[in-house]
Design a protein around this motif. Structure first.
Motif, PDB file in Angstrom:
ATOM      1  N   THR A   1      51.162  -7.857  21.247  1.00  0.00           N
ATOM      2  CA  THR A   1      49.861  -7.375  21.717  1.00  0.00           C
ATOM      3  C   THR A   1      49.788  -7.427  23.239  1.00  0.00           C
ATOM      4  OG1 THR A   1      48.829  -8.238  19.691  1.00  0.00           O
ATOM      5  CG2 THR A   1      47.360  -7.714  21.524  1.00  0.00           C
ATOM      6  N   VAL A   2      49.314  -6.333  23.857  1.00  0.00           N
ATOM      7  CA  VAL A   2      49.142  -6.287  25.308  1.00  0.00           C
ATOM      8  C   VAL A   2      47.776  -5.704  25.642  1.00  0.00           C
ATOM      9  CG1 VAL A   2      51.607  -5.993  25.795  1.00  0.00           C
ATOM     10  CG2 VAL A   2      50.138  -3.977  25.566  1.00  0.00           C
ATOM     11  N   SER A   3      47.405  -5.898  26.887  1.00  0.00           N
ATOM     12  CA  SER A   3      46.214  -5.269  27.451  1.00  0.00           C
ATOM     13  C   SER A   3      46.638  -4.024  28.216  1.00  0.00           C
ATOM     14  CB  SER A   3      45.491  -6.244  28.389  1.00  0.00           C
ATOM     15  OG  SER A   3      44.637  -5.553  29.278  1.00  0.00           O
ATOM     16  N   LEU A   4      46.003  -2.908  27.910  1.00  0.00           N
ATOM     17  CA  LEU A   4      46.323  -1.667  28.626  1.00  0.00           C
ATOM     18  C   LEU A   4      45.947  -1.761  30.097  1.00  0.00           C
ATOM     19  CD1 LEU A   4      45.184   0.964  25.973  1.00  0.00           C
ATOM     20  CD2 LEU A   4      47.507   0.182  26.452  1.00  0.00           C
ATOM     21  N   LYS A   5      44.943  -2.562  30.416  1.00  0.00           N
ATOM     22  CA  LYS A   5      44.576  -2.740  31.825  1.00  0.00           C
ATOM     23  C   LYS A   5      45.709  -3.396  32.600  1.00  0.00           C
ATOM     24  CE  LYS A   5      39.571  -2.980  31.086  1.00  0.00           C
ATOM     25  NZ  LYS A   5      38.357  -3.836  31.151  1.00  0.00           N
ATOM     26  N   ASP A   6      46.407  -4.337  31.972  1.00  0.00           N
ATOM     27  CA  ASP A   6      47.543  -4.967  32.649  1.00  0.00           C
ATOM     28  C   ASP A   6      48.679  -3.967  32.850  1.00  0.00           C
ATOM     29  OD1 ASP A   6      46.285  -7.415  32.894  1.00  0.00           O
ATOM     30  OD2 ASP A   6      47.175  -8.241  31.062  1.00  0.00           O
ATOM     31  N   VAL A   7      48.872  -3.076  31.883  1.00  0.00           N
ATOM     32  CA  VAL A   7      49.896  -2.028  32.032  1.00  0.00           C
ATOM     33  C   VAL A   7      49.566  -1.175  33.257  1.00  0.00           C
ATOM     34  CG1 VAL A   7      50.925   0.015  30.963  1.00  0.00           C
ATOM     35  CG2 VAL A   7      50.434  -2.005  29.564  1.00  0.00           C
ATOM     36  N   ARG A   8      48.317  -0.780  33.397  1.00  0.00           N
ATOM     37  CA  ARG A   8      47.913   0.048  34.533  1.00  0.00           C
ATOM     38  C   ARG A   8      48.025  -0.718  35.849  1.00  0.00           C
ATOM     39  NH1 ARG A   8      42.531   3.445  33.459  1.00  0.00           N
ATOM     40  NH2 ARG A   8      43.294   4.382  35.373  1.00  0.00           N
ATOM     41  N   ARG A   9      47.699  -2.016  35.815  1.00  0.00           N
ATOM     42  CA  ARG A   9      47.813  -2.810  37.039  1.00  0.00           C
ATOM     43  C   ARG A   9      49.257  -2.868  37.525  1.00  0.00           C
ATOM     44  NH1 ARG A   9      43.812  -7.002  34.080  1.00  0.00           N
ATOM     45  NH2 ARG A   9      41.838  -6.396  35.103  1.00  0.00           N
ATOM     46  N   ALA A  10      50.184  -3.075  36.608  1.00  0.00           N
ATOM     47  CA  ALA A  10      51.600  -3.113  36.988  1.00  0.00           C
ATOM     48  C   ALA A  10      52.028  -1.775  37.581  1.00  0.00           C
ATOM     49  CB  ALA A  10      52.463  -3.464  35.776  1.00  0.00           C
ATOM     50  N   ALA A  11      51.576  -0.679  36.970  1.00  0.00           N
ATOM     51  CA  ALA A  11      51.951   0.646  37.468  1.00  0.00           C
ATOM     52  C   ALA A  11      51.395   0.884  38.874  1.00  0.00           C
ATOM     53  CB  ALA A  11      51.440   1.722  36.508  1.00  0.00           C
ATOM     54  N   ARG A  12      50.153   0.507  39.104  1.00  0.00           N
ATOM     55  CA  ARG A  12      49.557   0.727  40.426  1.00  0.00           C
ATOM     56  C   ARG A  12      50.296  -0.063  41.495  1.00  0.00           C
ATOM     57  NH1 ARG A  12      44.023  -1.541  42.873  1.00  0.00           N
ATOM     58  NH2 ARG A  12      43.943  -0.237  44.741  1.00  0.00           N
ATOM     59  N   LEU A  13      50.633  -1.326  41.182  1.00  0.00           N
ATOM     60  CA  LEU A  13      51.331  -2.153  42.164  1.00  0.00           C
ATOM     61  C   LEU A  13      52.701  -1.567  42.495  1.00  0.00           C
ATOM     62  CD1 LEU A  13      51.465  -4.748  43.870  1.00  0.00           C
ATOM     63  CD2 LEU A  13      52.404  -5.910  41.852  1.00  0.00           C
TER      64      LEU A  13
END
Length: 353
Positions: free
Chosen positions: A322-334
């Motif tokens: 299980t993951v948070s999609l917000k964390d996926v987006r945060r990694a991509a932005r960084l």
């Protein structure tokens, strides 16, 4: 990209088979997906997918490599016993959660099946009342023995058949989020760079065999010879049995690796950039190896400055990761901003603690 679009894309990635050493299906999909986003897409001799986004700095341009492994854990057919299949693990599996799990045997055609365990009283005395080792489990497909032998050979890979599921808020559950979540990150970075000039060449690599050999990262890094390499992966989120001393809150930010596998200058740069962008993050202390592709990236050729960026994930190496999609987006932005802000010269890239 909206969270709904990201969720749909990630669910598609989760439905594609690709256990370690058998990644062709997911690699074919990524080659098609990344083709319109990159200047060049190619496959390595081992099957890793490379996508190049050319920089606009003066020649010879430095190169940054972003790696995320596309292989997953799974099983392999080790023996056929009449109507049943004996299996062995691909990657690290927790035998406690396996009995009763739906699976798909990747034979001449995909075959649904069920992982089953013998009755406890029929197990050897030293195994009774304990989790059943993988070698004692069987896959029941419901097929007659003769048809089963026509469709399945020893060595056929087996993947989990659990369907990806959206949970409350931005959470997504399913098998293979380690590390398809990070493959989705690389895809988002490629999209974020469209029409935005950057000085360095950027190579995105979906690596093979991380769960078993690290062969994809080792060979792709050797072929590309980047000046900087970043492994994108998952890490333990807090949950049952994983306290705050061992994991990180789900949905509250990404982690930045720190330890001997990490170049100090890269860690400082990523941390400063995350703070400037107000991206929630924590430092993940990795006192030995990182358990990621960075172990191979760092020691390829003469050695490569390496970094690890991770997404917290709950229930690792089970069919219900299980993951948070917000964390996926945060990694991509960084990562996108990291590529965009790299200067032509790198006086900062020295090993100073």
């Amino acid at each position: 990209m909206s969270l709904d679009t990201l969720r749909d894309r990630l669910q598609t990635l989760l439905r594609l088979p690709g256990p370690s050493g058998r990644e062709t299906t997911i690699a074919d999909h990524l080659a098609r997906l990344w083709g319109p986003l990159a200047d060049e897409v190619r496959r390595s001799p081992l099957g890793s997918v490379h996508a190049l986004k050319g920089g606009q700095g003066p020649d010879p341009r430095p190169k940054v490599l972003l790696a995320a492994h596309m292989d997953t854990i799974g099983l392999i057919v080790s023996h056929i016993e009449g109507e049943f299949l004996r299996v062995q693990p691909i990657g690290g599996l927790d035998p406690r959660v396996l009995p009763g799990q739906p699976v798909v045997v990747q034979g001449r055609e995909p075959i649904p099946g069920l992982l089953v365990a013998p009755p406890d009283h029929l197990l050897p005395p030293d195994l009774r009342g304990k989790p059943v080792p993988v070698g004692h489990l069987l896959v029941d497909t419901g097929l007659p023995a003769r048809r089963l032998r026509r469709l399945v050979q020893v060595g056929a890979p087996i993947t989990f058949g659990t369907a990806p599921t959206s949970l409350e808020g931005d959470l997504l559950r399913g098998p293979g989020l380690d590390n398809r979540a990070s493959v989705a990150v690389l895809t988002e970075v490629l999209e974020a760079l469209r029409g935005r000039p950057h000085r360095w060449d950027a190579v995105f690599v979906a690596t093979v065999q991380e769960e078993e050999t690290l062969g994809g990262a080792l060979t792709s890094a050797f072929a590309e010879r980047p000046q900087v390499a970043v492994a994108v992966d998952v890490t333990f989120a807090t949950g049952p049995g994983v306290g705050e001393d061992k994991g990180f809150p789900l949905g509250e930010g990404i982690t930045l690796g720190w330890g001997p596998n990490i170049h100090p200058a890269l860690h400082r740069r990523f941390k400063a950039l995350a703070e400037a962008l107000e991206i929630p993050h924590q430092v993940e202390y990795l006192p030995t190896h990182s358990g990621t592709d960075a172990m191979a990236l760092q020691v390829t050729a003469e050695g490569m400055p390496s970094m690890v960026v991770s997404i917290p994930l709950r229930y690792m190496h089970t069919p219900v990761e299980t993951v948070s999609l917000k964390d996926v987006r945060r990694a991509a932005r960084l990562l996108a901003e990291f590529v965009l802000t790299l200067e032509a010269e790198t006086p900062w890239l020295t090993w100073e603690e």
